[in-house]
Design an enzyme around this catalytic site. Structure first.
Site, short mmCIF file in Angstrom:
data_model
loop_
_atom_site.label_atom_id
_atom_site.label_comp_id
_atom_site.label_asym_id
_atom_site.label_seq_id
_atom_site.Cartn_x
_atom_site.Cartn_y
_atom_site.Cartn_z
N ARG A 50 -46.87 -4.03 -3.97
CA ARG A 50 -47.06 -3.03 -5.03
C ARG A 50 -48.55 -2.72 -5.22
NH1 ARG A 50 -47.99 -1.81 -10.19
NH2 ARG A 50 -46.49 -0.54 -11.37
N ARG A 68 -32.03 -7.03 -9.03
CA ARG A 68 -33.49 -7.13 -8.99
C ARG A 68 -33.96 -8.31 -8.14
NH1 ARG A 68 -34.44 -6.70 -15.03
NH2 ARG A 68 -33.85 -4.58 -15.55
N ARG A 115 -40.72 -8.24 -9.24
CA ARG A 115 -42.06 -8.75 -9.58
C ARG A 115 -42.15 -10.26 -9.65
NH1 ARG A 115 -43.27 -5.48 -14.91
NH2 ARG A 115 -40.98 -5.46 -14.99
N TYR A 155 -31.64 8.44 -20.46
CA TYR A 155 -33.06 8.62 -20.17
C TYR A 155 -33.45 10.10 -20.19
CZ TYR A 155 -33.37 3.72 -18.75
OH TYR A 155 -33.36 2.34 -18.73
N ASP A 171 -35.00 3.31 -7.54
CA ASP A 171 -34.89 3.34 -9.00
C ASP A 171 -33.66 4.15 -9.38
OD1 ASP A 171 -35.72 4.64 -11.87
OD2 ASP A 171 -36.67 2.70 -11.57
#
Length: 357
Positions: free
Chosen positions: A41, A28, A32, A155, A78
Site C-alpha cells: 500500500r 479481509r 492491513r 453509501y 472494494d
C-alpha cells in the site's frame, strides 16, 4: 486454458458434498494486519491506487495464501466500485473510510444512474480477476464479490459511512419509490458485475449485505431481501458441478435465514450473533453455511482461539445432524488492522486439524 484446481474443498463444501476437512478463508484476509500488505500500500500510494492496479491487486490477494493454508482466495477490491463507476466519485479520508463526492439523494439524481460497462469503467476489476486466476495456477478457487444493492445504496445516499443511516431511512419513509428505483438499478449493476467477474474467471461469488441488519424486519423484507433474492435467481451461474456458487453474507441476518436459504443462493454467510447449530437447524440443509467466529476472538491467546474454533465447528455439526459437511469456516465479519498474523495461523490450522474426517 486455466490450470486444474488442486484444492476444491471450498467449492465442494458449498455444494454440501463430503470433504476431507472443513475449508476456511477469512473476510479481509488480505489487509492491513499483514506487514507485506502495508508495504504494498505504501508503494502504491493509496488504497484506490492499489485496488485499480491489477498487478498490485493480485499481489495483495495472494499475500495471505503465502502465509496461511487457506482454501480460497478473494479478489482484492472494494464493495463501492459500482457506484464509483456510476459517477459518484469514490475517495477515502484517513480514519473516516470511504466517501462519495456526488451522493444521490433525490429521484432526479437516481434517474440519471445507469449500469456501468464492465469492460470499460470496471475493466480494472476484470483484469485483476484474470491476473489472479493466472497466478493462482489452480492452487485454490478465487472468490469474486459485490456489495448488496441495499448496502451500496446506504453509501450512495449517505455519502459515506453512517452511525444511524438517517438519510436513506428517511428516503425509505418519504420517497420509497425513489429508493426502489435506486435499489433496482443497483441490482441490475450487481448482476452484471458478478456475471463479468465469473466470465473473467471467478469460481465463486459473494454478496456483502453489510448494512442489512440496520433495517427493521419490515424494512428488510421490503428494501433488502427482495433484491438479494433477485440476484440469486437471475444471475446466470451454470449448472451441476460447473455451477458457480453464490454466497449471500449479511450482518444481522439471523432472523431471515429461512428466507435467505430459499433465495436460490448456494451458501449463506452468518455473523456471530447466532449459534451455527441454530443456523443449521433453521436452514435444514437447503444451503451451505459460512461463518461464524466472532472476529475479536483473534485477540485471544492461542488456546482460547482453538477452543472457540472447536466450539463453532461442533455447533455446526450438532445442528447439521452430526455431519460437518456443508460448512465453510469464516469469521462473522472482517478482520481488523491490529490483529496478530500468528493468531490467524492458529485459527486456520485448528480448523483443519480439528475438522479432519
Amino acid at each position: 486454458m486455466s490450470a486444474a484446481l488442486k484444492n476444491d474443498r471450498f467449492l465442494r463444501a458449498l455444494r454440501r458434498e463430503p470433504v476431507d476437512r472443513t475449508p476456511v478463508w477469512l473476510m479481509r484476509q488480505a489487509g492491513r494486519y499483514l506487514p507485506e500488505y502495508r508495504a504494498t500500500r505504501k508503494q502504491a500510494g493509496s488504497f484506490l491506487a492499489m485496488a485499480k492496479n491489477p498487478d498490485l491487486a493480485c499481489e495483495v490477494t495472494l499475500q495471505p495464501l503465502a502465509r496461511f493454508d487457506l482454501d480460497a482466495a478473494i479478489l482484492f477490491s472494494d464493495i463501492l466500485t459500482i457506484p464509483d463507476a456510476m459517477g459518484l466519485e469514490l475517495y477515502f479520508v484517513e480514519g473516516e473510510g470511504p466517501k462519495f463526492r456526488h451522493p444521490v439523494r433525490d429521484a432526479a439524481s437516481i434517474e440519471k444512474l445507469g449500469v456501468p460497462d464492465m469492460e470499460t469503467e470496471l475493466r480494472y476489476v476484470m483484469d485483476a480477476v484474470r491476473v489472479i486466476r493466472r497466478e493462482l495456477d489452480g492452487r485454490v478457487p478465487l472468490i469474486g464479490f459485490s456489495g448488496s444493492p441495499w448496502t451500496l445504496a446506504c453509501y450512495m445516499v449517505e455519502g459515506g459511512g453512517s452511525k444511524d443511516f438517517a438519510r436513506i431511512k428517511a428516503m425509505a419513509l418519504n420517497d420509497p419509490k425513489a429508493l426502489h428505483a435506486l435499489l433496482s438499478v443497483n441490482t441490475d449493476a450487481v448482476i452484471a458485475y458478478l456475471a463479468a467477474q465469473r466470465a473473467a474467471g471467478a469460481q465463486a461469488l459473494q454478496v456483502f449485505d453489510t448494512w442489512g441488519g440496520v433495517l427493521s424486519p419490515a424494512m428488510y423484507r421490503e428494501f433488502s431481501l427482495p433484491y438479494l433474492t433477485r440476484i440469486a435467481r437471475e444471475l446466470q451461474r451454470g449448472d451441476g458441478a460447473e455451477r458457480t456458487p453464490l454466497i449471500l453474507f449479511g450482518k444481522g441476518n439471523a432472523a431471515y435465514l429461512d428466507d435467505l436459504s430459499r433465495s436460490g443462493a448456494e451458501g449463506v454467510g452468518v455473523d456471530w450473533l447466532i449459534e451455527l447449530g441454530d443456523a443449521a437447524r433453521r436452514t435444514e440443509g437447503r444451503v451451505a453455511l459460512q461463518g461464524n467466529l466472532e472476529p475479536t476472538t483473534l485477540y485471544g491467546a492461542p488456546d482460547a482461539i482453538r477452543a472457540q474454533v472447536r466450539h463453532a465447528l461442533d455447533s455446526y455439526r450438532e445442528g447439521n445432524g452430526g455431519s460437518r459437511d456443508g460448512h465453510v469456516f469464516n469469521l462473522g465479519h472482517g478482520m481488523s488492522p491490529d490483529m496478530n498474523p500468528d493468531h490467524v495461523r492458529v485459527l486456520v490450522d485448528e480448523v483443519h486439524a480439528y475438522s479432519a474426517r
